[in-house]
Design a protein around this motif. Structure first.
Motif, PDB file in Angstrom:
ATOM      1  N   LEU A 155      81.298  65.894  54.610  1.00  0.00           N
ATOM      2  CA  LEU A 155      80.318  66.260  55.639  1.00  0.00           C
ATOM      3  C   LEU A 155      79.500  67.448  55.103  1.00  0.00           C
ATOM      4  O   LEU A 155      80.067  68.487  54.785  1.00  0.00           O
ATOM      5  CB  LEU A 155      81.021  66.662  56.941  1.00  0.00           C
ATOM      6  N   ILE A 156      78.179  67.254  54.987  1.00  0.00           N
ATOM      7  CA  ILE A 156      77.272  68.321  54.479  1.00  0.00           C
ATOM      8  C   ILE A 156      76.442  68.847  55.649  1.00  0.00           C
ATOM      9  O   ILE A 156      75.588  68.121  56.172  1.00  0.00           O
ATOM     10  CB  ILE A 156      76.350  67.799  53.369  1.00  0.00           C
ATOM     11  N   ILE A 157      76.745  70.101  56.072  1.00  0.00           N
ATOM     12  CA  ILE A 157      75.992  70.745  57.150  1.00  0.00           C
ATOM     13  C   ILE A 157      74.763  71.428  56.536  1.00  0.00           C
ATOM     14  O   ILE A 157      74.894  72.316  55.678  1.00  0.00           O
ATOM     15  CB  ILE A 157      76.850  71.768  57.905  1.00  0.00           C
ATOM     16  N   TYR A 158      73.579  71.018  56.950  1.00  0.00           N
ATOM     17  CA  TYR A 158      72.342  71.552  56.372  1.00  0.00           C
ATOM     18  C   TYR A 158      72.150  73.020  56.765  1.00  0.00           C
ATOM     19  O   TYR A 158      72.303  73.397  57.926  1.00  0.00           O
ATOM     20  CB  TYR A 158      71.155  70.726  56.846  1.00  0.00           C
ATOM     21  N   ASN A 159      71.837  73.806  55.775  1.00  0.00           N
ATOM     22  CA  ASN A 159      71.600  75.249  55.963  1.00  0.00           C
ATOM     23  C   ASN A 159      70.102  75.521  55.767  1.00  0.00           C
ATOM     24  O   ASN A 159      69.584  75.381  54.659  1.00  0.00           O
ATOM     25  CB  ASN A 159      72.409  76.038  54.921  1.00  0.00           C
ATOM     26  N   ASN A 160      69.372  75.954  56.790  1.00  0.00           N
ATOM     27  CA  ASN A 160      67.908  76.169  56.679  1.00  0.00           C
ATOM     28  C   ASN A 160      67.566  77.611  56.260  1.00  0.00           C
ATOM     29  O   ASN A 160      66.667  78.243  56.797  1.00  0.00           O
ATOM     30  CB  ASN A 160      67.219  75.818  57.995  1.00  0.00           C
TER      31      ASN A 160
ATOM     32  N   ARG B 237      72.844  75.818  49.193  1.00  0.00           N
ATOM     33  CA  ARG B 237      73.870  76.591  49.867  1.00  0.00           C
ATOM     34  C   ARG B 237      74.265  75.972  51.207  1.00  0.00           C
ATOM     35  O   ARG B 237      74.520  76.677  52.199  1.00  0.00           O
ATOM     36  CB  ARG B 237      73.429  78.040  50.069  1.00  0.00           C
ATOM     37  N   ASP B 238      74.265  74.637  51.269  1.00  0.00           N
ATOM     38  CA  ASP B 238      74.732  73.947  52.473  1.00  0.00           C
ATOM     39  C   ASP B 238      76.251  74.062  52.580  1.00  0.00           C
ATOM     40  O   ASP B 238      76.956  74.299  51.587  1.00  0.00           O
ATOM     41  CB  ASP B 238      74.339  72.464  52.433  1.00  0.00           C
ATOM     42  N   THR B 239      76.748  73.868  53.799  1.00  0.00           N
ATOM     43  CA  THR B 239      78.202  73.907  54.037  1.00  0.00           C
ATOM     44  C   THR B 239      78.779  72.497  53.820  1.00  0.00           C
ATOM     45  O   THR B 239      78.309  71.528  54.439  1.00  0.00           O
ATOM     46  CB  THR B 239      78.501  74.385  55.457  1.00  0.00           C
TER      47      THR B 239
ATOM     48  N   GLY C  43      65.045  63.929  54.878  1.00  0.00           N
ATOM     49  CA  GLY C  43      64.674  65.175  54.202  1.00  0.00           C
ATOM     50  C   GLY C  43      65.822  66.110  53.952  1.00  0.00           C
ATOM     51  O   GLY C  43      65.614  67.218  53.453  1.00  0.00           O
ATOM     52  N   LEU C  44      67.061  65.674  54.304  1.00  0.00           N
ATOM     53  CA  LEU C  44      68.217  66.521  54.048  1.00  0.00           C
ATOM     54  C   LEU C  44      68.754  66.260  52.647  1.00  0.00           C
ATOM     55  O   LEU C  44      68.383  65.284  51.988  1.00  0.00           O
ATOM     56  CB  LEU C  44      69.295  66.253  55.098  1.00  0.00           C
ATOM     57  N   ASN C  45      69.643  67.128  52.197  1.00  0.00           N
ATOM     58  CA  ASN C  45      70.231  66.981  50.872  1.00  0.00           C
ATOM     59  C   ASN C  45      71.294  65.880  50.903  1.00  0.00           C
ATOM     60  O   ASN C  45      72.334  66.032  51.576  1.00  0.00           O
ATOM     61  CB  ASN C  45      70.856  68.307  50.428  1.00  0.00           C
ATOM     62  N   GLU C  46      71.061  64.788  50.168  1.00  0.00           N
ATOM     63  CA  GLU C  46      71.897  63.601  50.281  1.00  0.00           C
ATOM     64  C   GLU C  46      72.889  63.474  49.130  1.00  0.00           C
ATOM     65  O   GLU C  46      73.470  62.399  48.913  1.00  0.00           O
ATOM     66  CB  GLU C  46      71.019  62.355  50.355  1.00  0.00           C
ATOM     67  N   ASN C  47      73.107  64.544  48.352  1.00  0.00           N
ATOM     68  CA  ASN C  47      74.145  64.533  47.322  1.00  0.00           C
ATOM     69  C   ASN C  47      74.723  65.931  47.200  1.00  0.00           C
ATOM     70  O   ASN C  47      74.161  66.913  47.712  1.00  0.00           O
ATOM     71  CB  ASN C  47      73.599  64.037  45.979  1.00  0.00           C
ATOM     72  N   ILE C  48      75.887  65.982  46.544  1.00  0.00           N
ATOM     73  CA  ILE C  48      76.633  67.241  46.463  1.00  0.00           C
ATOM     74  C   ILE C  48      75.839  68.326  45.720  1.00  0.00           C
ATOM     75  O   ILE C  48      75.794  69.486  46.125  1.00  0.00           O
ATOM     76  CB  ILE C  48      77.996  67.007  45.781  1.00  0.00           C
ATOM     77  N   ASN C  49      75.197  67.949  44.613  1.00  0.00           N
ATOM     78  CA  ASN C  49      74.493  68.942  43.787  1.00  0.00           C
ATOM     79  C   ASN C  49      73.363  69.629  44.553  1.00  0.00           C
ATOM     80  O   ASN C  49      73.231  70.860  44.541  1.00  0.00           O
ATOM     81  CB  ASN C  49      73.946  68.281  42.531  1.00  0.00           C
TER      82      ASN C  49
ATOM     83  N   PRO D  20      77.732  60.919  65.513  1.00  0.00           N
ATOM     84  CA  PRO D  20      78.179  61.618  66.723  1.00  0.00           C
ATOM     85  C   PRO D  20      77.757  63.099  66.761  1.00  0.00           C
ATOM     86  O   PRO D  20      77.316  63.670  65.773  1.00  0.00           O
ATOM     87  CB  PRO D  20      79.701  61.491  66.620  1.00  0.00           C
ATOM     88  N   CYS D  21      77.974  63.629  67.958  1.00  0.00           N
ATOM     89  CA  CYS D  21      77.812  65.101  68.197  1.00  0.00           C
ATOM     90  C   CYS D  21      76.427  65.637  67.883  1.00  0.00           C
ATOM     91  O   CYS D  21      76.272  66.750  67.348  1.00  0.00           O
ATOM     92  CB  CYS D  21      78.860  65.874  67.406  1.00  0.00           C
ATOM     93  N   LEU D  22      75.416  64.885  68.186  1.00  0.00           N
ATOM     94  CA  LEU D  22      74.039  65.373  67.936  1.00  0.00           C
ATOM     95  C   LEU D  22      73.647  66.490  68.896  1.00  0.00           C
ATOM     96  O   LEU D  22      72.690  67.218  68.669  1.00  0.00           O
ATOM     97  CB  LEU D  22      73.054  64.209  68.060  1.00  0.00           C
ATOM     98  N   GLU D  23      74.435  66.600  69.996  1.00  0.00           N
ATOM     99  CA  GLU D  23      74.097  67.604  70.997  1.00  0.00           C
ATOM    100  C   GLU D  23      74.280  69.043  70.481  1.00  0.00           C
ATOM    101  O   GLU D  23      73.781  69.991  71.058  1.00  0.00           O
ATOM    102  CB  GLU D  23      74.946  67.405  72.250  1.00  0.00           C
ATOM    103  N   TYR D  24      75.021  69.202  69.360  1.00  0.00           N
ATOM    104  CA  TYR D  24      75.208  70.549  68.817  1.00  0.00           C
ATOM    105  C   TYR D  24      73.953  71.068  68.089  1.00  0.00           C
ATOM    106  O   TYR D  24      73.858  72.250  67.769  1.00  0.00           O
ATOM    107  CB  TYR D  24      76.394  70.577  67.838  1.00  0.00           C
ATOM    108  N   GLY D  25      73.026  70.203  67.819  1.00  0.00           N
ATOM    109  CA  GLY D  25      71.790  70.620  67.150  1.00  0.00           C
ATOM    110  C   GLY D  25      71.925  70.886  65.675  1.00  0.00           C
ATOM    111  O   GLY D  25      71.049  71.530  65.070  1.00  0.00           O
ATOM    112  N   LEU D  26      73.013  70.454  65.061  1.00  0.00           N
ATOM    113  CA  LEU D  26      73.221  70.645  63.622  1.00  0.00           C
ATOM    114  C   LEU D  26      72.768  69.409  62.875  1.00  0.00           C
ATOM    115  O   LEU D  26      73.084  68.288  63.267  1.00  0.00           O
ATOM    116  CB  LEU D  26      74.694  70.917  63.330  1.00  0.00           C
ATOM    117  N   ASP D  27      72.011  69.673  61.797  1.00  0.00           N
ATOM    118  CA  ASP D  27      71.631  68.568  60.918  1.00  0.00           C
ATOM    119  C   ASP D  27      72.707  68.416  59.850  1.00  0.00           C
ATOM    120  O   ASP D  27      73.111  69.422  59.237  1.00  0.00           O
ATOM    121  CB  ASP D  27      70.271  68.851  60.268  1.00  0.00           C
ATOM    122  N   TYR D  28      73.148  67.158  59.627  1.00  0.00           N
ATOM    123  CA  TYR D  28      74.191  66.954  58.617  1.00  0.00           C
ATOM    124  C   TYR D  28      74.014  65.610  57.948  1.00  0.00           C
ATOM    125  O   TYR D  28      73.297  64.718  58.426  1.00  0.00           O
ATOM    126  CB  TYR D  28      75.577  67.103  59.215  1.00  0.00           C
TER     127      TYR D  28
END
Length: 421
Positions: A110-115, A94-96, A82-88, A58-66
């Motif tokens: 929920l891991i919010i990708y930080n570019n 420095r993802d949220t 290509g996103l970080n798929e584990n906690i480490n 859901p909520c893809l309209e916000y433009g955030l990769d998670y």
């Protein structure tokens, strides 16, 4: 005035460049997370948690990769590859990371990708390009500015330096050339005026010196005529006089006339030598003719001549007679003894040694003997100008010969070196 403007422009360009670099540093794009969007995504994930494998995230309209993980850290889904798929890896980037909560129960993460890395890379590239452009432009400007400074300041100073060397070397005919509109125009013009005035002063000095020498030469020549008349009259009176006392006095007059004549000849010859008009014409004579030259110079008959070896020498008879007269008259004046003259051949020269038995000179005076206007300690109360031996040296050198002093225990000795043909 131009230099001040260019300097101000250079400082302005430098300040603008530094301002641009500081602006790029201070306006780095900060990463900020939209908390409203994150909360909305979290609530939406809770609502369709059990159907995530069937529904799109859901909520893809916000433009955030998670990325969505379950409570055990297993991958459930992501908005793109290509996103970080584990906690480490998320922590390293420095993802949220936000918990997905249903009441107090944690359903997952929920891991919010930080570019951040991409933004910093883009920022560094922009900064590098901007810095290179500023450095390149500044370098080109400095080169152009340096060329301008060299052309307007250093090149004129180099010309002034070369001009000063020419003036110091006495080359006063070379003008100081400068470009029109040069900032040192008035300064260089003053230098060129100084050169012209120096050239005029030098020419006036040369003319005055030439006039003085010509006057001395003319007077010396004119004085010789009445002196010759006095000498001739005194000789006639000696012959006609019957009184021994008169003859003695007339003899003194005649001797003094000879001294005056010698002094006049020395001054006249020295002046001619400075005027470069003292002619020396070298020819070949037999050494036997030297007896007559010595006899003509020895008017008091005090010279004792030993055998002179026969050979042919290169001399100017008239000038050589002047040299011999000077040596013998000096011996009369300072020694008043007999004069022994000995001839020897040494190498390419016939050497004539003139030796008297007077007081001689000290070893300290010997190096100064042939200097112009130098007179020894024994010349006190003796008439003279200190030119005789100087002129003799000059004449002997002109005849490819020489005159030298010879140290002796008693008396004084000079050696004439006549070149053998």
């Amino acid at each position: 005035m131009k230099i001040k403007k260019l300097t101000a422009l250079a400082i302005t360009i430098f300040l603008i460049g530094m301002s641009i670099i500081l602006y790029l540093f201070n306006n780095t794009e900060n990463i900020r997370i939209d908390t409203v969007a994150v909360n909305d995504i979290t609530q939406s994930l809770v609502k369709q948690w059990n159907d995530l494998d069937k529904l799109d995230l859901p909520c893809l309209e916000y433009g955030l990769d998670y990325v969505v993980l379950d409570n055990k850290g297993n991958f459930i889904g992501s908005t793109r590859e290509g996103l970080n798929e584990n906690i480490n890896s998320a922590v390293n980037n420095r993802d949220t990371i936000v918990d997905i909560l249903l009441d107090t129960k944690v359903l997952g993460k929920l891991i919010i990708y930080n570019n951040t890395n991409e933004l910093w890379k883009q920022h560094r590239d922009n900064l590098l390009i901007t810095s290179l452009l500023i450095v390149t432009f500044t370098t080109l400007f400095c080169l152009a500015y340096g060329m301008y400074i060299d052309r307007t300041i250093f090149r004129p100073f180099r010309k002034l330096q070369a001009f000063a060397r020419h003036v110091a070397a006495g080359e006063l005919d070379m003008p100081l050339e400068m470009d029109e509109g040069n900032i040192f125009g008035a300064f260089t013009e003053s230098f060129d005026l100084m050169r012209e005035e120096l050239a005029k002063a030098r020419e006036n000095e040369r003319k005055a010196s030439q006039s003085k020498k010509e006057l001395v030469a003319s007077l010396s020549h004119d004085i010789k005529t009445p002196v010759a008349s006095i000498k001739a009259v005194s000789e006639i009176m000696i012959v006609k006089s019957n009184s021994e006392e008169d003859k003695k006095q007339l003899g003194i007059i005649n001797s003094k006339a000879d001294q005056i004549n010698i002094l006049i000849n020395n001054i006249f010859n020295a002046t001619l030598e400075e005027l470069q008009e003292l002619k020396v014409i070298v020819g070949e004579i037999w050494s036997t003719e030297l007896y007559d030259l010595i006899k003509n110079a020895d008017y008091n008959n005090r010279a004792i001549v030993s055998i002179i070896p026969e050979c042919i020498v290169s001399v100017d008879s008239l000038r050589l007679l002047q040299v011999i007269e000077n040596i013998i008259s000096n011996s009369y004046k300072y020694a008043d003894t007999s004069i022994n003259i000995i001839g020897n051949i040494k190498g390419q020269y016939l050497e004539l040694e003139f030796k008297d038995y007077g007081l001689g000179i000290s070893s300290e005076e010997a190096p100064l003997l042939f200097n112009k206007f130098y007179r020894g300690k024994n010349s006190i109360r003796k008439s003279g100008t200190g030119l005789g031996l100087y002129i003799s040296k000059y004449l002997m050198n002109k005849m490819q010969g020489d005159i030298e002093y010879k140290a002796t225990d008693i008396g004084f000795a000079l050696i004439l070196k006549l070149r053998i043909s």
